[in-house]
Design an enzyme around this catalytic site. Structure first.
Site: not given
Ligand code: E4P
Length: 216
Positions: A84
């Site tokens: 990522k």
């Molecule tokens: C995606 O890969 C992220 O980890 C995630 O969806 C972030 O979500 P949040 O805004 O609830 O922290």
């Protein structure tokens, strides 16, 4: 639509897998931090033992070289690890580099269609628009998702649209209606997908009638 679990909690991932709803997992530094003093690479390895599909491990370097170094290192943890990278200039340079080395990259923290276009051009395997965080500031997360899906349909790009930062079942239903490739969600949202008061009421009634009839 594939379901990814947006968690680094092994119990939740095991439960999601036993429900047949863990086609993959997305983690981020905040989710890993919630698990306490775990060894990052060992923890990702443990997730990869439970889930066969893509498991996102996020880099924390700010510069391209650092991201590439981390990406190359994490990609050795298991064949299903996806790296990522953030949607920054360096993140996109790292995405191009890692993609050219045959490593799949999930470009994260996407908040605009323009960002989604440049991520696809950089060769991202996945683009992660954050719906809930846009809603939080009074913008329309679902509209962003719709725009990205529509734009991507015009081109032969391979990038899969991974709806992220989902907060409730309506996000999931709408993402499915629009044809998102993947929805990643916290376990709480998975739970909410099952629940309906009429199901509970109906089940209670069926069991009461069964017991009343004297059957065991
Ligand atoms: C995606 O890969 C992220 O980890 C995630 O969806 C972030 O979500 P949040 O805004 O609830 O922290």
């Amino acid at each position: 639509m594939k379901f990814f679990l947006d968690t680094a909690n092994l119990n939740e991932i095991r439960e999601g897998a036993s429900l047949g709803l863990a086609d993959g997992v997305t983690t981020n530094p905040s989710l890993i931090a919630k698990e306490g003093d775990v060894d990052f690479k060992k923890h990702i390895a443990a997730i990869c033992e439970i889930v066969q599909g893509p498991v996102s491990a996020e880099v924390t370097s700010q510069d391209k070289d650092g991201m590439v170094r981390e990406g190359l290192e994490y990609s050795k943890i298991a064949p299903n690890v996806v790296i990522k990278c953030p949607l920054t200039r360096d993140g996109l340079k790292a995405t191009r580099h890692l993609t050219d080395e045959g490593i799949r990259v999930n470009v994260t923290l996407c908040f605009s269609p323009a960002q989604a276009i440049v991520a696809a051009k950089a060769g991202a395997a996945f683009i992660s628009p954050f719906l809930g965080r846009l809603d939080d500031i009074g913008e329309n997360g679902l509209l962003l998702l719709q725009n990205i899906i529509e734009i991507y349909q015009n081109y032969p790009w391979k990038t899969e649209v991974l709806a992220a930062s989902l907060r409730h079942p309506v996000h999931v239903i709408e993402a499915a209606r629009m044809g998102a490739d993947i929805a990643t969600m916290p376990f709480k949202v998975i739970d909410q997908l099952f629940n309906h008061p009429l199901t509970d009421k109906g089940q209670t009634q069926f069991l009461a009638d069964w017991a009343k009839s004297g059957r065991k």
